[in-house]
Write an enzyme that holds these catalytic residues in place. Structure first.
Site, PDB file in Angstrom:
ATOM      1  N   GLU A   1      16.378 -69.868  32.709  1.00 10.28           N
ATOM      2  CA  GLU A   1      15.406 -68.872  32.285  1.00 10.28           C
ATOM      3  C   GLU A   1      15.269 -67.916  33.463  1.00 10.28           C
ATOM      4  O   GLU A   1      14.905 -68.322  34.560  1.00 10.28           O
ATOM      5  CB  GLU A   1      14.077 -69.584  32.002  1.00 10.28           C
ATOM      6  CG  GLU A   1      13.147 -68.848  31.109  1.00 10.28           C
ATOM      7  CD  GLU A   1      11.944 -69.699  30.745  1.00 10.28           C
ATOM      8  OE1 GLU A   1      10.822 -69.259  31.064  1.00 10.28           O
ATOM      9  OE2 GLU A   1      12.122 -70.794  30.173  1.00 10.28           O
TER      10      GLU A   1
ATOM     11  N   GLN B   1      11.500 -51.480  33.088  1.00 10.59           N
ATOM     12  CA  GLN B   1      12.877 -50.995  33.140  1.00 10.59           C
ATOM     13  C   GLN B   1      13.747 -52.028  33.828  1.00 10.59           C
ATOM     14  O   GLN B   1      13.340 -52.621  34.821  1.00 10.59           O
ATOM     15  CB  GLN B   1      12.907 -49.666  33.918  1.00 10.59           C
ATOM     16  CG  GLN B   1      14.256 -49.032  34.051  1.00 10.59           C
ATOM     17  CD  GLN B   1      14.168 -47.662  34.721  1.00 10.59           C
ATOM     18  OE1 GLN B   1      13.307 -46.859  34.387  1.00 10.59           O
ATOM     19  NE2 GLN B   1      15.045 -47.410  35.665  1.00 10.59           N
ATOM     20  N   ASP B   2      14.946 -52.246  33.295  1.00 12.69           N
ATOM     21  CA  ASP B   2      15.947 -53.109  33.928  1.00 12.69           C
ATOM     22  C   ASP B   2      17.093 -52.231  34.423  1.00 12.69           C
ATOM     23  O   ASP B   2      17.549 -51.333  33.707  1.00 12.69           O
ATOM     24  CB  ASP B   2      16.519 -54.124  32.933  1.00 12.69           C
ATOM     25  CG  ASP B   2      15.625 -55.331  32.734  1.00 12.69           C
ATOM     26  OD1 ASP B   2      14.549 -55.391  33.327  1.00 12.69           O
ATOM     27  OD2 ASP B   2      16.022 -56.219  31.966  1.00 12.69           O
TER      28      ASP B   2
ATOM     29  N   HIS C   1      15.226 -47.650  49.830  1.00 18.91           N
ATOM     30  CA  HIS C   1      14.678 -46.732  48.840  1.00 18.91           C
ATOM     31  C   HIS C   1      13.278 -47.134  48.382  1.00 18.91           C
ATOM     32  O   HIS C   1      12.932 -48.310  48.385  1.00 18.91           O
ATOM     33  CB  HIS C   1      15.590 -46.694  47.606  1.00 18.91           C
ATOM     34  CG  HIS C   1      16.992 -46.297  47.915  1.00 18.91           C
ATOM     35  ND1 HIS C   1      18.066 -46.807  47.237  1.00 18.91           N
ATOM     36  CD2 HIS C   1      17.505 -45.443  48.831  1.00 18.91           C
ATOM     37  CE1 HIS C   1      19.192 -46.287  47.705  1.00 18.91           C
ATOM     38  NE2 HIS C   1      18.878 -45.454  48.687  1.00 18.91           N
TER      39      HIS C   1
ATOM     40  N   LYS D   1       9.678 -54.699  42.175  1.00 17.46           N
ATOM     41  CA  LYS D   1      11.014 -55.084  41.710  1.00 17.46           C
ATOM     42  C   LYS D   1      11.177 -56.598  41.736  1.00 17.46           C
ATOM     43  O   LYS D   1      10.681 -57.271  42.639  1.00 17.46           O
ATOM     44  CB  LYS D   1      12.097 -54.452  42.590  1.00 17.46           C
ATOM     45  CG  LYS D   1      12.105 -52.937  42.506  1.00 17.46           C
ATOM     46  CD  LYS D   1      13.143 -52.337  43.425  1.00 17.46           C
ATOM     47  CE  LYS D   1      13.124 -50.820  43.315  1.00 17.46           C
ATOM     48  NZ  LYS D   1      14.033 -50.194  44.266  1.00 17.46           N
TER      49      LYS D   1
ATOM     50  N   TYR E   1      17.959 -55.800  38.547  1.00 18.77           N
ATOM     51  CA  TYR E   1      16.544 -55.812  38.919  1.00 18.77           C
ATOM     52  C   TYR E   1      15.670 -55.204  37.839  1.00 18.77           C
ATOM     53  O   TYR E   1      16.040 -54.279  37.153  1.00 18.77           O
ATOM     54  CB  TYR E   1      16.292 -55.158  40.269  1.00 18.77           C
ATOM     55  CG  TYR E   1      16.847 -53.765  40.477  1.00 18.77           C
ATOM     56  CD1 TYR E   1      16.009 -52.657  40.475  1.00 18.77           C
ATOM     57  CD2 TYR E   1      18.199 -53.577  40.720  1.00 18.77           C
ATOM     58  CE1 TYR E   1      16.504 -51.389  40.705  1.00 18.77           C
ATOM     59  CE2 TYR E   1      18.703 -52.309  40.951  1.00 18.77           C
ATOM     60  CZ  TYR E   1      17.863 -51.217  40.932  1.00 18.77           C
ATOM     61  OH  TYR E   1      18.362 -49.962  41.149  1.00 18.77           O
TER      62      TYR E   1
END
Length: 179
Positions: free
Chosen positions: A30, A48-49, A63, A72, A132
């Site tokens: 999982e 968002q992926d 960044h 993240k 991520y």
């Protein structure tokens, strides 16, 4: 619980080890569970992926987004990466400090980085696929960054027997505290 959460030395950072079930067919795990993460105190909502593939020696970062900070949850789904988070929270007692985790497809570990950190990684294996989840959307106009080898931060990047491969943009990022 199918996850083990380990707090890192900088508040907010956590390394997560999912339980991996293996047999002669392969493995199952999982990757993320809102319920289990929330129970562990990680209340982030991911929107968002992202995924990238890079070759050995590629260094991406450091960044962040300026007004739309992103938390993240990162992992290597192929290969190995040296993953780094730098605390850029102005009022933090660990401002400018860094922490790293080696993320490995073999180990299947994850690294949670909340909002308020700059992030980067170096590919250690011949190739790596890096995935991520993010807590906010990507906004190109909101990009920020810090020079990967800023001497005031002093990240101890590993010696991999070759020069790192950086984008022109990443080579020219400013220092955290410009002189």
């Amino acid at each position: 619980m199918p996850f083990t959460f380990t707090k890192c030395p900088i508040q907010g950072l956590e390394e997560i080890q999912p339980k991996v079930f293996t047999d002669e067919r392969g493995y199952f795990l999982e990757c993320w569970s809102h319920r289990d993460y929330e129970a562990a105190g990680i209340k982030s909502m991911f929107v968002q992926d992202n995924q990238s593939r890079s070759v050995k020696g590629v260094l991406r970062g450091l960044h962040f987004q300026k007004t739309h900070p992103q938390g993240k949850l990162v992992r290597a789904i192929e290969g190995d990466v040296f993953d780094v988070a730098v605390d850029i929270r102005k009022n933090s007692s660990t401002f400018g400090k860094w922490h790293s985790v080696i993320l490995s497809a073999e180990k299947q570990n994850h690294f949670y980085i909340p909002e308020g950190f700059a992030h980067g990684f170096l590919v250690l294996s011949e190739t790596a696929v890096f995935a991520y989840k993010c807590t906010d959307f990507y906004y190109q106009h909101d990009e920020g960054g810090i020079l990967w080898n800023d001497p005031d931060i002093g990240i101890e990047w590993p010696d991999i027997g070759m020069e790192y491969i950086l984008s022109d943009k990443d080579k020219n990022l400013p220092r955290l505290n410009p002189a």
